[in-house]
Scaffold this motif. Structure first.
Motif, PDB file in Angstrom:
ATOM      1  N   TYR A 242      -0.906   1.191 -10.360  1.00 16.71           N
ATOM      2  CA  TYR A 242      -0.735   0.657  -9.052  1.00 16.71           C
ATOM      3  C   TYR A 242      -1.659   1.334  -7.799  1.00 16.71           C
ATOM      4  CZ  TYR A 242       3.393  -1.869 -10.816  1.00 16.71           C
ATOM      5  OH  TYR A 242       4.195  -2.718 -11.642  1.00 16.71           O
ATOM      6  N   HIS A 243      -1.975   2.510  -8.287  1.00 17.38           N
ATOM      7  CA  HIS A 243      -2.497   3.415  -7.305  1.00 17.38           C
ATOM      8  C   HIS A 243      -3.802   4.181  -7.630  1.00 17.38           C
ATOM      9  CE1 HIS A 243       1.086   3.557  -4.451  1.00 17.38           C
ATOM     10  NE2 HIS A 243       1.831   3.603  -5.421  1.00 17.38           N
ATOM     11  N   GLU A 355       3.571  -4.262   3.973  1.00 17.04           N
ATOM     12  CA  GLU A 355       2.188  -4.526   4.004  1.00 17.04           C
ATOM     13  C   GLU A 355       1.352  -3.483   4.347  1.00 17.04           C
ATOM     14  OE1 GLU A 355       0.010  -8.417   5.796  1.00 17.04           O
ATOM     15  OE2 GLU A 355       1.248  -7.514   7.183  1.00 17.04           O
ATOM     16  N   ALA A 356       1.851  -2.536   5.134  1.00 14.81           N
ATOM     17  CA  ALA A 356       0.764  -1.388   5.170  1.00 14.81           C
ATOM     18  C   ALA A 356       0.802  -0.451   4.104  1.00 14.81           C
ATOM     19  CB  ALA A 356       1.345  -0.322   6.652  1.00 14.81           C
ATOM     20  N   ASP A 357       1.983  -0.434   3.217  1.00 20.50           N
ATOM     21  CA  ASP A 357       2.301   0.384   2.138  1.00 20.50           C
ATOM     22  C   ASP A 357       1.197  -0.124   1.084  1.00 20.50           C
ATOM     23  OD1 ASP A 357       3.328   2.323   0.625  1.00 20.50           O
ATOM     24  OD2 ASP A 357       5.158   1.141  -0.204  1.00 20.50           O
ATOM     25  N   SER A 358       1.270  -1.388   0.933  1.00 18.98           N
ATOM     26  CA  SER A 358       0.235  -2.036   0.103  1.00 18.98           C
ATOM     27  C   SER A 358      -1.136  -1.799   0.382  1.00 18.98           C
ATOM     28  CB  SER A 358       0.530  -3.634  -0.179  1.00 18.98           C
ATOM     29  OG  SER A 358      -0.038  -4.301   0.996  1.00 18.98           O
ATOM     30  N   ALA A 359      -1.558  -1.562   1.631  1.00 18.10           N
ATOM     31  CA  ALA A 359      -2.917  -1.216   1.905  1.00 18.10           C
ATOM     32  C   ALA A 359      -3.307   0.035   1.100  1.00 18.10           C
ATOM     33  CB  ALA A 359      -3.177  -1.175   3.369  1.00 18.10           C
ATOM     34  N   GLY A 360      -2.480   0.950   0.686  1.00 20.59           N
ATOM     35  CA  GLY A 360      -2.756   2.325   0.110  1.00 20.59           C
ATOM     36  C   GLY A 360      -2.624   1.950  -1.447  1.00 20.59           C
ATOM     37  N   LYS A 361      -2.634   0.887  -1.666  1.00 20.12           N
ATOM     38  CA  LYS A 361      -2.678   0.564  -3.368  1.00 20.12           C
ATOM     39  C   LYS A 361      -3.979  -0.216  -3.734  1.00 20.12           C
ATOM     40  CE  LYS A 361       2.415   0.093  -3.491  1.00 20.12           C
ATOM     41  NZ  LYS A 361       3.438  -0.985  -3.874  1.00 20.12           N
ATOM     42  N   ARG A 362      -4.127  -0.287  -5.099  1.00 18.94           N
ATOM     43  CA  ARG A 362      -5.433  -1.166  -5.434  1.00 18.94           C
ATOM     44  C   ARG A 362      -5.601  -2.443  -5.088  1.00 18.94           C
ATOM     45  NH1 ARG A 362      -7.625   1.765  -9.722  1.00 18.94           N
ATOM     46  NH2 ARG A 362      -6.087   3.401 -10.866  1.00 18.94           N
ATOM     47  N   GLU A 363      -6.612  -2.880  -4.876  1.00 13.28           N
ATOM     48  CA  GLU A 363      -6.837  -4.173  -3.875  1.00 13.28           C
ATOM     49  C   GLU A 363      -5.990  -5.233  -4.405  1.00 13.28           C
ATOM     50  OE1 GLU A 363     -10.576  -6.778  -2.497  1.00 13.28           O
ATOM     51  OE2 GLU A 363     -10.805  -4.904  -3.285  1.00 13.28           O
ATOM     52  N   LYS A 364      -5.732  -5.399  -5.872  1.00 16.02           N
ATOM     53  CA  LYS A 364      -5.092  -6.737  -6.267  1.00 16.02           C
ATOM     54  C   LYS A 364      -3.747  -6.657  -5.875  1.00 16.02           C
ATOM     55  CE  LYS A 364      -4.205  -5.151 -11.179  1.00 16.02           C
ATOM     56  NZ  LYS A 364      -4.404  -5.352 -12.470  1.00 16.02           N
ATOM     57  N   ALA A 368      -1.414  -9.303  -3.279  1.00 19.88           N
ATOM     58  CA  ALA A 368      -0.154 -10.066  -3.375  1.00 19.88           C
ATOM     59  C   ALA A 368       0.685  -9.860  -2.488  1.00 19.88           C
ATOM     60  CB  ALA A 368       0.104  -9.314  -4.782  1.00 19.88           C
ATOM     61  N   THR A 369       0.788  -8.656  -2.197  1.00 24.30           N
ATOM     62  CA  THR A 369       1.868  -8.400  -1.145  1.00 24.30           C
ATOM     63  C   THR A 369       1.797  -9.105   0.189  1.00 24.30           C
ATOM     64  OG1 THR A 369       2.111  -5.933  -2.051  1.00 24.30           O
ATOM     65  CG2 THR A 369       2.941  -6.497   0.039  1.00 24.30           C
ATOM     66  N   LYS A 370       0.425  -8.949   0.673  1.00 22.20           N
ATOM     67  CA  LYS A 370      -0.036  -9.797   1.844  1.00 22.20           C
ATOM     68  C   LYS A 370       0.683 -11.014   2.025  1.00 22.20           C
ATOM     69  CE  LYS A 370      -3.644  -7.273   4.023  1.00 22.20           C
ATOM     70  NZ  LYS A 370      -5.096  -7.316   4.507  1.00 22.20           N
ATOM     71  N   GLU A 371       0.488 -11.762   0.690  1.00 25.33           N
ATOM     72  CA  GLU A 371       0.602 -13.200   0.504  1.00 25.33           C
ATOM     73  C   GLU A 371       2.145 -13.152   0.488  1.00 25.33           C
ATOM     74  OE1 GLU A 371       0.169 -16.932  -2.602  1.00 25.33           O
ATOM     75  OE2 GLU A 371      -0.756 -14.877  -3.152  1.00 25.33           O
ATOM     76  N   ARG A 372       2.911 -12.392  -0.349  1.00 25.52           N
ATOM     77  CA  ARG A 372       4.193 -12.539  -0.220  1.00 25.52           C
ATOM     78  C   ARG A 372       4.837 -12.499   1.212  1.00 25.52           C
ATOM     79  NH1 ARG A 372       8.110  -8.769  -0.291  1.00 25.52           N
ATOM     80  NH2 ARG A 372       6.792  -7.024  -0.720  1.00 25.52           N
ATOM     81  N   VAL A 373       4.406 -11.393   1.826  1.00 23.85           N
ATOM     82  CA  VAL A 373       4.928 -10.904   3.152  1.00 23.85           C
ATOM     83  C   VAL A 373       4.731 -12.243   4.337  1.00 23.85           C
ATOM     84  CG1 VAL A 373       4.647  -9.507   5.560  1.00 23.85           C
ATOM     85  CG2 VAL A 373       4.824  -8.599   3.008  1.00 23.85           C
TER      86      VAL A 373
END
Length: 445
Positions: A242-243, A355-364, A368-373
């Motif tokens: 993921y990272h 959403e911010a936490d996901s910005a520190g992960k791999r792009e894919k 996915a997190t942005k869409e869910r949020v």
């Protein structure tokens, strides 16, 4: 640079001092902000008059003797507090905060020489104009943060000046000159002498700045002086699909991605701090962080209590860290349940954090997190707009209704209401009076 225009209540104080044969200047942050075109939040003034002379000249005004030893009185006028301090020079700072003694002086230039940075060492009065013996206006125009005199001496006098410097760099974008930068790093242990209550206020202001994440990285050892628990994050390889960043740089990316609210950014700074503590590897070499959310909340609570943050901030940050990995799906019963547990405001904060936490992960994983949020946010709006029941107050029955229907035991009434709410939230019961009363019959004594 802008012209300096003073409010009437400041001109009134200056006029009274001038009429009595004294002088008065606004000084420090009020001058700096005015030159940048910012209306100051408050004004500090300096004068050659001794405190008792200032009090006599301004008799009839409300005055508080806030620091007579250091030459300061505070005037309350038109709802504003104005600190007025006698020109002074400072002696040694053996406690790393206060001068052991002060000497009242007659020259403004001597007073300006004791101040921290050149951009804060300017004074102004309508009669004299700008007094700028240390070239603060030039540094302000160039965006330079430069200490007045020897920077090591300035930071050794009061270690909080290190945090003030970092705050100016984060919020205002100032760049330190080389000697100031070297002194900030060299004097970091002076922060050990500073009360946490003073550090807290500067840290929160710093975190709300545009350059907070970049400066946290550049000055990581200074922040580790304040919060040593962040040090294990530096360079810690997550070994996770993921990272693509170590724990520290993931943290900074997440912090930079969230809006500049100090509590949200404080949460992001601490949200993954337990990962190095709970880390395990499986047989393939992949890293796992089971329980880092709960452990992180525990560690954050200990840190924030040690630093004497308010109970409100401690509770908010620890709860958000504990829940930050909650995989809330856009399913109405689940979203209603989250609204019951967290309330609309806290849930909104949690979604921002995810959403911010996901910005520190791999792009894919970010996408996915942005869409869910986004889907959950849309569902929250729909639930609230439709008036769905998400609290005991919203139930179509209350304790009196259940008591009248034969549920007489107090504890049983509480349990019945809680169970009924859960049934309604999960669409297993309609929120209708008769349906709820029928369902409550099993709770009768």
């Amino acid at each position: 640079m802008k012209d300096i225009i003073l409010p009437d209540y400041i001109l009134d104080i200056m006029g009274r001092l001038k009429k009595a044969g004294s002088a008065a200047y606004i000084v420090g942050g009020a001058v700096r902000d005015s030159l940048e075109g910012i209306i100051p939040d408050d004004y500090d003034m300096c004068t050659p008059s001794l405190p008792e002379e200032t009090e006599q000249i301004l008799s009839g005004m409300k005055i508080i003797e806030t620091g007579l030893k250091h030459g300061t009185v505070t005037v309350i006028t038109e709802g504003h507090e104005v600190e007025i301090t006698t020109f002074r020079s400072d002696g040694a700072y053996s406690d790393g905060r206060h001068p052991d003694e002060v000497t009242f002086v007659k020259k403004l230039e001597e007073d300006l020489a004791r101040r921290d940075f050149t951009v804060n060492a300017m004074a102004y009065s309508p009669d004299t104009g700008l007094v700028d013996v240390f070239k603060g206006q030039r540094d302000l125009e160039d965006g330079i943060l430069r200490s007045v005199g020897d920077p090591v001496k300035r930071f050794s006098e009061d270690g909080l000046r290190i945090m003030r410097a970092l705050r100016f760099m984060s919020v205002k974008g100032y760049q330190p000159d080389q000697t100031t930068d070297e002194a900030i790093r060299r004097c970091r242990q002076m922060l050990d002498k500073v009360a946490y209550e003073r550090i807290d206020a500067e840290l929160l202001k710093f975190l709300a700045g545009e350059r907070a994440a970049k400066l946290l990285d550049s000055y990581r050892n200074i922040f580790a002086e304040i919060i040593p628990e962040i040090r294990p994050m530096f360079g810690f390889d997550q070994k996770s699909p993921y990272h693509n960043r170590d724990v520290w740089h993931h943290t900074l990316a997440a912090l930079d991605a969230i809006r500049p609210d100090p509590v949200l950014r404080l949460t992001m700074l601490l949200h993954d701090m337990a990962k190095p503590v709970v880390y395990t590897e499986d047989e393939t070499g992949r890293g796992h962080f089971k329980g880092h959310q709960a452990k992180g909340a525990e560690m954050a609570g200990e840190i924030l209590r040690r630093m004497k943050f308010s109970k409100e901030i401690i509770n908010t940050v620890t709860e958000l860290i504990k829940d930050h990995d909650m995989k809330l799906q856009p399913v109405k019963p689940l979203v209603r349940g989250a609204l019951v547990k967290l309330g609309p405001e806290r849930l909104s904060m949690l979604l921002e954090i995810q959403e911010a936490d996901s910005a520190g992960k791999r792009e894919k994983y970010t996408a996915a997190t942005k869409e869910r949020v986004a889907q959950v946010r849309s569902m929250v709006k729909e639930i609230i707009a439709d008036g769905d029941c998400i609290s005991l107050k919203g139930l179509a029955v209350n304790g009196d209704d259940l008591k009248a229907a034969g549920v007489t035991d107090g504890k049983m009434i509480g349990k019945a209401l809680s169970d009924l709410l859960e049934e309604v939230i999960n669409d297993r019961l309609p929120n209708e009076r008769q349906a709820l009363l029928r369902a409550a019959e099993k709770y009768r004594g």
